[in-house]
Motif scaffolding. Sequence first.
Motif: not given
Length: 224
Positions: A47-58
Amino acid sequence: MLGFTRKSRRRKQMKKVKAGDGHLLKPYKIWNIFTHSLFHLEITYKADRNTTYYALKSRYFSEEPSVDLYKEGRHIAFSKLPAVFPVDDGMIEVKNSTSGINKINYVSDQDAIFSVYPDKNSVRGFRRGFHQRFPVISNFISILAIIILLVSLVLTVLQLTETLTEIPWVAENIGTFTSPISLSLWENFAVAIIAATAATERAFMLKRHWLIDIEAGNGFTGEQ
């Protein structure tokens, strides 16, 4: 019914989520391959082309398998595995087996592009890079791993059936079964190690397969 069960399970897993303390995610160093795994997630909303960055650490070798969630490099939540994290316009599902995290999925009603990949400096990152550079050899390794899992599953079923038919009641009422393949303790141990390696190889590629969970758990001791 299946949809209701899945939603109920997700709600139960979301209750395990605890708020993060806001610390910053440290860069993954080569020596961290012995302490924890790290995955990066990118969610781009059409819709707005915005990118959200996540990370997963185990972390490895913890008493209870758990995973930490970071957003834009900052710690926002953690949970025991398997986990479901509520995020913007959806949720992130993380599933695991004894071979480690083997599924990461983003569930949302929004039209979005989701991608997940291991940190390039991690063991899984090395495996992913190998697959990109040598796809033919990588696919051969993948097929070999599945064949190993199938063979070890057959061996497990044969030995388990023989063990069960040694129970007096079973032997008297159903009969006995002798496995055509007899393995020594050391041969069983070797097969278990090879099967665990094959299951780990599949987990490295985030390939969830029903054989992985079976083989990782037997030990050879005798959504989308």
